[in-house]
Write a protein that holds these residues in place. Sequence first.
Motif, PDB file in Angstrom:
ATOM      1  N   SER A 277       0.846  -1.187   0.000  1.00 42.92           N
ATOM      2  CA  SER A 277       0.000   0.000   0.000  1.00 42.92           C
ATOM      3  C   SER A 277       0.882   1.237   0.000  1.00 42.92           C
ATOM      4  O   SER A 277       2.024   1.207   0.467  1.00 42.92           O
ATOM      5  CB  SER A 277      -0.939   0.016   1.211  1.00 42.92           C
ATOM      6  N   LEU A 278       0.333   2.322  -0.542  1.00 39.98           N
ATOM      7  CA  LEU A 278       1.032   3.604  -0.614  1.00 39.98           C
ATOM      8  C   LEU A 278       0.235   4.631   0.159  1.00 39.98           C
ATOM      9  O   LEU A 278      -0.978   4.780  -0.047  1.00 39.98           O
ATOM     10  CB  LEU A 278       1.190   4.050  -2.073  1.00 39.98           C
ATOM     11  N   LEU A 279       0.921   5.349   1.040  1.00 42.58           N
ATOM     12  CA  LEU A 279       0.305   6.436   1.788  1.00 42.58           C
ATOM     13  C   LEU A 279       1.165   7.680   1.665  1.00 42.58           C
ATOM     14  O   LEU A 279       2.383   7.604   1.517  1.00 42.58           O
ATOM     15  CB  LEU A 279       0.141   6.049   3.261  1.00 42.58           C
ATOM     16  N   ILE A 280       0.502   8.824   1.702  1.00 43.32           N
ATOM     17  CA  ILE A 280       1.169  10.120   1.661  1.00 43.32           C
ATOM     18  C   ILE A 280       0.940  10.787   3.009  1.00 43.32           C
ATOM     19  O   ILE A 280      -0.153  10.687   3.584  1.00 43.32           O
ATOM     20  CB  ILE A 280       0.592  11.000   0.526  1.00 43.32           C
ATOM     21  N   HIS A 281       1.944  11.488   3.528  1.00 40.21           N
ATOM     22  CA  HIS A 281       1.749  12.089   4.853  1.00 40.21           C
ATOM     23  C   HIS A 281       2.500  13.401   4.991  1.00 40.21           C
ATOM     24  O   HIS A 281       3.456  13.704   4.270  1.00 40.21           O
ATOM     25  CB  HIS A 281       2.200  11.117   5.948  1.00 40.21           C
ATOM     26  N   THR A 282       2.013  14.198   5.952  1.00 37.91           N
ATOM     27  CA  THR A 282       2.722  15.365   6.451  1.00 37.91           C
ATOM     28  C   THR A 282       3.014  15.088   7.926  1.00 37.91           C
ATOM     29  O   THR A 282       2.810  13.971   8.411  1.00 37.91           O
ATOM     30  CB  THR A 282       1.871  16.630   6.300  1.00 37.91           C
ATOM     31  N   ALA A 283       3.432  16.112   8.647  1.00 39.30           N
ATOM     32  CA  ALA A 283       3.722  15.923  10.064  1.00 39.30           C
ATOM     33  C   ALA A 283       2.454  15.665  10.861  1.00 39.30           C
ATOM     34  O   ALA A 283       2.507  15.053  11.938  1.00 39.30           O
ATOM     35  CB  ALA A 283       4.446  17.145  10.622  1.00 39.30           C
ATOM     36  N   ASP A 284       1.293  16.095  10.354  1.00 41.39           N
ATOM     37  CA  ASP A 284       0.073  15.934  11.148  1.00 41.39           C
ATOM     38  C   ASP A 284      -1.053  15.175  10.461  1.00 41.39           C
ATOM     39  O   ASP A 284      -2.094  14.933  11.069  1.00 41.39           O
ATOM     40  CB  ASP A 284      -0.443  17.296  11.624  1.00 41.39           C
ATOM     41  N   THR A 285      -0.900  14.777   9.196  1.00 39.67           N
ATOM     42  CA  THR A 285      -1.969  14.064   8.499  1.00 39.67           C
ATOM     43  C   THR A 285      -1.380  12.943   7.650  1.00 39.67           C
ATOM     44  O   THR A 285      -0.393  13.139   6.947  1.00 39.67           O
ATOM     45  CB  THR A 285      -2.784  15.008   7.598  1.00 39.67           C
ATOM     46  N   LEU A 286      -2.028  11.781   7.721  1.00 39.71           N
ATOM     47  CA  LEU A 286      -1.686  10.648   6.866  1.00 39.71           C
ATOM     48  C   LEU A 286      -2.861  10.422   5.928  1.00 39.71           C
ATOM     49  O   LEU A 286      -4.025  10.419   6.351  1.00 39.71           O
ATOM     50  CB  LEU A 286      -1.452   9.395   7.713  1.00 39.71           C
ATOM     51  N   TYR A 287      -2.562  10.248   4.640  1.00 31.60           N
ATOM     52  CA  TYR A 287      -3.593  10.062   3.627  1.00 31.60           C
ATOM     53  C   TYR A 287      -3.459   8.662   3.029  1.00 31.60           C
ATOM     54  O   TYR A 287      -2.426   8.328   2.441  1.00 31.60           O
ATOM     55  CB  TYR A 287      -3.445  11.086   2.503  1.00 31.60           C
ATOM     56  N   GLY A 288      -4.502   7.862   3.165  1.00 34.73           N
ATOM     57  CA  GLY A 288      -4.503   6.570   2.497  1.00 34.73           C
ATOM     58  C   GLY A 288      -4.771   6.746   1.020  1.00 34.73           C
ATOM     59  O   GLY A 288      -5.727   7.415   0.631  1.00 34.73           O
ATOM     60  N   ARG A 289      -3.946   6.137   0.159  1.00 34.26           N
ATOM     61  CA  ARG A 289      -4.116   6.343  -1.264  1.00 34.26           C
ATOM     62  C   ARG A 289      -4.405   5.041  -2.013  1.00 34.26           C
ATOM     63  O   ARG A 289      -5.499   4.795  -2.438  1.00 34.26           O
ATOM     64  CB  ARG A 289      -2.876   7.039  -1.870  1.00 34.26           C
ATOM     65  N   TYR A 290      -3.413   4.181  -2.207  1.00 34.80           N
ATOM     66  CA  TYR A 290      -3.594   3.022  -3.089  1.00 34.80           C
ATOM     67  C   TYR A 290      -3.075   1.753  -2.427  1.00 34.80           C
ATOM     68  O   TYR A 290      -2.171   1.795  -1.593  1.00 34.80           O
ATOM     69  CB  TYR A 290      -2.850   3.248  -4.412  1.00 34.80           C
ATOM     70  N   TRP A 291      -3.642   0.645  -2.848  1.00 38.61           N
ATOM     71  CA  TRP A 291      -3.153  -0.641  -2.359  1.00 38.61           C
ATOM     72  C   TRP A 291      -3.326  -1.668  -3.472  1.00 38.61           C
ATOM     73  O   TRP A 291      -4.106  -1.477  -4.409  1.00 38.61           O
ATOM     74  CB  TRP A 291      -3.916  -1.055  -1.094  1.00 38.61           C
ATOM     75  N   GLY A 292      -2.610  -2.774  -3.367  1.00 33.66           N
ATOM     76  CA  GLY A 292      -2.765  -3.854  -4.324  1.00 33.66           C
ATOM     77  C   GLY A 292      -2.119  -5.116  -3.795  1.00 33.66           C
ATOM     78  O   GLY A 292      -1.267  -5.075  -2.903  1.00 33.66           O
ATOM     79  N   ALA A 293      -2.534  -6.262  -4.345  1.00 40.11           N
ATOM     80  CA  ALA A 293      -2.003  -7.551  -3.907  1.00 40.11           C
ATOM     81  C   ALA A 293      -1.855  -8.477  -5.101  1.00 40.11           C
ATOM     82  O   ALA A 293      -2.590  -8.369  -6.084  1.00 40.11           O
ATOM     83  CB  ALA A 293      -2.921  -8.185  -2.867  1.00 40.11           C
TER      84      ALA A 293
END
Length: 381
Positions: A277-293
């Motif tokens: 899975s790929l997530l994007i983040h800053t110091a105060d927020t994590l954003y769920g973006r994409y996943w695959g298997a």
Amino acid sequence: MNYRTGIVSSLTEVGEIAWNGLLAAQQGAKDEANPFLSYAFLHALHESGSACADTGWQPQFLVLWQDDTLAAAMPLYVKSHSYGEYVFDWAWAEAYERHGLEYYPKLLSAIPFTPVSGGRLLARDDAARAALVELLCAQQQQAGMSSSHVLYPPEAQAKQLERAGFMLRSGVQFHWLNAGYADFEQFLATLEHKKRKNIRAERRKVREAGVTMRQVRGVDASEADWRFFHRCYANTYAEHRSSPYLNLDFFLRIGASMPQNILLIVAERDGQAIASSLLIHTADTLYGRYWGALEHVPCLHFETAYYQPLEFCIAHKIATFEGGAQGEHKMARGFLPQKTWSAHWLAHPAFADAIERFLERESGGIEAYIDELNERNPFRS
């Protein structure tokens, strides 16, 4: 004040220093920290060919200059379809078609393929933001297109667009809020017994399947990590008989240009990677973006896309985890409903009246839905 206005088809016409300088200079906004508005992210979308004229996302960014300073800007696209938006207007397009009218092309302000709230009216001050709204209104009249749509702006900007003649639409996402948990077990202790039991059971199934998890920070990710992630991402689209929006070049570009904002989670079994899975983040927020298997393991999606990211938030004291579009099932995992906004302008008076009446009805339904969700709060009393 007098501004020099323009429309740019490439962010190279603006420049990275000017674009990111505008984000950093916004009054009272957090957009300087929003990674999806950064030059690196948007430029990667365009230059990789993921969001370009050939894929139905033709950039036409509005810009206002004051001398040599970028005073305001708006990410804006000419769209030839409604894919990759997450605020659905397919029924509106079908109604136009039934009446022999063209709905496409349309104007759209959004971050392609990214249902994340953030500034759309980017400006150094209130005067520049007001001038940007005037430029948008003039552009949508002159362009001769069916409509303009601004997706996921903050509420204050949505209200400003409403005063300029746009109709507002609300939606719901699910976000997890960090109450200063010391660890994952302390978070679990705040949930109702059944929710807590189910999460433990889901995590146990993954462990008993022999799967281990690896968290890879963007600065440590190799090209092999990115190629494996893209393989998983593309495979999941293929299993749903669909084509992926983003290509490998895009992922390699953001991996190189904004590694400090990236987290990859890799699932492995018997020494072989099987999901990511790929997530994007800053110091105060994590954003769920994409996943695959590449293979099916029961509950692996929950572990890779929710539980590992929650552990990351707790360990790094990240305040909010935005789980992405839709997903009422997230509530059972500690996420709570949050209202989102979009703003819409239609050139055809009769259709504008009809859609305004529809949005009034829909808005009442959204409010009732949020009330119902809040009554099903997953946390202990």
